[in-house]
Design a protein around this motif. Structure first.
Motif, short mmCIF file in Angstrom:
data_model
loop_
_atom_site.label_atom_id
_atom_site.label_comp_id
_atom_site.label_asym_id
_atom_site.label_seq_id
_atom_site.Cartn_x
_atom_site.Cartn_y
_atom_site.Cartn_z
N GLN A 1 -10.63 6.23 -9.30
CA GLN A 1 -11.96 5.72 -8.96
C GLN A 1 -11.91 4.24 -8.55
O GLN A 1 -12.66 3.82 -7.67
CB GLN A 1 -12.92 5.93 -10.12
N THR A 2 -11.02 3.49 -9.16
CA THR A 2 -10.92 2.07 -8.81
C THR A 2 -10.30 1.91 -7.43
O THR A 2 -10.76 1.08 -6.62
CB THR A 2 -10.12 1.31 -9.88
N GLU A 3 -9.28 2.69 -7.12
CA GLU A 3 -8.72 2.65 -5.76
C GLU A 3 -9.78 3.06 -4.74
O GLU A 3 -9.86 2.49 -3.66
CB GLU A 3 -7.49 3.57 -5.64
N ARG A 4 -10.59 4.03 -5.08
CA ARG A 4 -11.68 4.49 -4.22
C ARG A 4 -12.68 3.36 -3.97
O ARG A 4 -13.13 3.15 -2.84
CB ARG A 4 -12.36 5.68 -4.91
N TYR A 5 -13.01 2.63 -5.02
CA TYR A 5 -13.94 1.49 -4.89
C TYR A 5 -13.37 0.45 -3.93
O TYR A 5 -14.05 0.03 -2.99
CB TYR A 5 -14.20 0.87 -6.27
N TRP A 6 -12.13 0.04 -4.15
CA TRP A 6 -11.55 -1.01 -3.31
C TRP A 6 -11.33 -0.53 -1.89
O TRP A 6 -11.46 -1.32 -0.93
CB TRP A 6 -10.26 -1.55 -3.94
N PHE A 7 -11.06 0.73 -1.71
CA PHE A 7 -10.93 1.29 -0.36
C PHE A 7 -12.25 1.17 0.38
O PHE A 7 -12.29 0.78 1.55
CB PHE A 7 -10.47 2.75 -0.46
N SER A 8 -13.37 1.47 -0.28
CA SER A 8 -14.68 1.34 0.37
C SER A 8 -14.96 -0.12 0.72
O SER A 8 -15.53 -0.41 1.78
CB SER A 8 -15.79 1.92 -0.51
N ILE A 9 -14.53 -1.05 -0.12
CA ILE A 9 -14.70 -2.48 0.17
C ILE A 9 -13.89 -2.85 1.41
O ILE A 9 -14.39 -3.53 2.32
CB ILE A 9 -14.26 -3.34 -1.04
N LEU A 10 -12.64 -2.43 1.46
CA LEU A 10 -11.77 -2.77 2.60
C LEU A 10 -12.31 -2.20 3.90
O LEU A 10 -12.16 -2.81 4.96
CB LEU A 10 -10.35 -2.27 2.34
N LYS A 11 -12.95 -1.03 3.83
CA LYS A 11 -13.52 -0.41 5.02
C LYS A 11 -14.90 -0.98 5.35
O LYS A 11 -15.53 -0.58 6.31
CB LYS A 11 -13.59 1.10 4.85
N LYS A 12 -15.38 -1.89 4.51
CA LYS A 12 -16.69 -2.54 4.67
C LYS A 12 -17.82 -1.51 4.65
O LYS A 12 -18.76 -1.59 5.41
CB LYS A 12 -16.72 -3.39 5.93
N GLU A 13 -17.68 -0.56 3.73
CA GLU A 13 -18.69 0.46 3.52
C GLU A 13 -19.42 0.15 2.22
O GLU A 13 -19.00 -0.70 1.44
CB GLU A 13 -18.04 1.84 3.44
N GLU A 14 -20.48 0.88 2.00
CA GLU A 14 -21.19 0.75 0.72
C GLU A 14 -20.19 1.02 -0.40
O GLU A 14 -19.50 2.05 -0.38
CB GLU A 14 -22.34 1.76 0.67
N PRO A 15 -20.07 0.11 -1.36
CA PRO A 15 -19.08 0.32 -2.43
C PRO A 15 -19.32 1.63 -3.18
O PRO A 15 -20.44 1.94 -3.57
CB PRO A 15 -19.29 -0.88 -3.35
N GLU B 1 -4.85 7.93 1.64
CA GLU B 1 -5.88 7.41 2.55
C GLU B 1 -5.83 5.88 2.60
O GLU B 1 -5.96 5.29 3.68
CB GLU B 1 -7.27 7.87 2.12
N LEU B 2 -5.64 5.25 1.46
CA LEU B 2 -5.55 3.80 1.42
C LEU B 2 -4.35 3.32 2.23
O LEU B 2 -4.48 2.43 3.08
CB LEU B 2 -5.45 3.30 -0.02
N ALA B 3 -3.19 3.91 1.99
CA ALA B 3 -1.98 3.50 2.72
C ALA B 3 -2.14 3.75 4.22
O ALA B 3 -1.80 2.87 5.04
CB ALA B 3 -0.75 4.23 2.17
N ASP B 4 -2.64 4.92 4.58
CA ASP B 4 -2.83 5.23 6.01
C ASP B 4 -3.75 4.21 6.67
O ASP B 4 -3.49 3.74 7.78
CB ASP B 4 -3.39 6.64 6.19
N TYR B 5 -4.84 3.89 5.99
CA TYR B 5 -5.80 2.93 6.55
C TYR B 5 -5.17 1.54 6.71
O TYR B 5 -5.27 0.94 7.77
CB TYR B 5 -7.04 2.85 5.65
N ILE B 6 -4.53 1.06 5.67
CA ILE B 6 -3.92 -0.28 5.72
C ILE B 6 -2.87 -0.33 6.82
O ILE B 6 -2.76 -1.33 7.54
CB ILE B 6 -3.30 -0.65 4.35
N ALA C 1 0.84 -1.20 0.00
CA ALA C 1 0.00 0.00 0.00
C ALA C 1 0.88 1.26 0.00
O ALA C 1 0.58 2.24 -0.69
CB ALA C 1 -0.94 0.00 1.20
N ASN C 2 1.97 1.23 0.75
CA ASN C 2 2.90 2.37 0.78
C ASN C 2 3.60 2.52 -0.57
O ASN C 2 3.83 3.64 -1.04
CB ASN C 2 3.93 2.19 1.89
N TYR C 3 3.94 1.39 -1.19
CA TYR C 3 4.53 1.42 -2.53
C TYR C 3 3.59 2.09 -3.53
O TYR C 3 4.01 2.92 -4.35
CB TYR C 3 4.87 -0.01 -3.00
N ASN C 4 2.32 1.75 -3.46
CA ASN C 4 1.33 2.33 -4.38
C ASN C 4 1.30 3.85 -4.26
O ASN C 4 1.28 4.55 -5.28
CB ASN C 4 -0.05 1.74 -4.07
N LEU C 5 1.32 4.36 -3.05
CA LEU C 5 1.35 5.81 -2.84
C LEU C 5 2.63 6.40 -3.43
O LEU C 5 2.60 7.42 -4.12
CB LEU C 5 1.24 6.15 -1.35
#
Length: 175
Positions: free
Chosen positions: A65-79, A102-107, A23-27
């Motif tokens: 938008q795709t990272e946003r989608y998967w982030f919502s999945i990982l947070k178990k929120e409405e996709p 946000e993704l890296a921070d969350y992970i 996740a840090n690599y992605n950022l």
């Protein structure tokens, strides 16, 4: 004189460490890409070319938008679904970096058991029940694929100084 052996990491600890690093690599990779693109003329970056998306801007919006989608999945929120985008190129740059951060921070806050936990997805297109780390790997791999397209589109537009965004380089630079 005996030397102390390093502690043995469990499989879960290794997976957790790898997932956080990925996740840090992605950022890092998205930051390098955006910093490079900010040095290019906006009218050229926004030029349409034949590719799976009509240009760099549209490809970056897709990554975001795709990272946003998967982030919502990982947070178990409405996709979060894909939306039409009409903002500026700078809006895209800011958005993709904010989302990757946000993704890296969350992970990085997740405990091993959360990274290993299965997350069920039921969507109109597919169903899956994979572990969280598999969705992280998928999301980052997806972004890597499209970063490669951005580099190729840039090459077709005359950009010859693309940055290296390889996972190995990220790891070497972190040492």
């Amino acid at each position: 004189m005996s030397q102390a052996k390093p502690p043995v990491k469990t499989k879960e600890a290794v997976i957790s460490s790898l997932t956080k690093n990925y996740a840090n690599y992605n950022l890092w990779a998205n930051t390098r890409l955006v910093e490079w693109l900010r040095t290019k003329p906006e009218n050229v970056v926004e030029q349409e070319v034949p590719s799976s998306f009509p240009g760099i801007k549209q490809t970056l919006v897709h990554i975001w938008q795709t990272e946003r989608y998967w982030f919502s999945i990982l947070k178990k929120e409405e996709p979060l679904t894909f939306e039409a985008f009409s903002g500026t190129l700078e809006d895209v740059f800011t958005g993709i970096l904010k989302q990757s951060s946000e993704l890296a921070d969350y992970i990085n806050t997740l405990a091993e058991e959360n990274i290993e936990e299965k997350i069920l997805i039921e969507s109109p297109w597919f169903s899956s029940d994979f572990r969280g780390f598999e969705y992280v790997m998928h999301s980052v791999n997806h972004s890597t694929y499209h970063r490669g397209q951005v580099i190729t589109i840039g090459r077709n537009l005359g950009f010859t100084d693309a940055p290296m965004t390889d996972y190995n380089l990220y790891n070497v630079e972190r040492q």
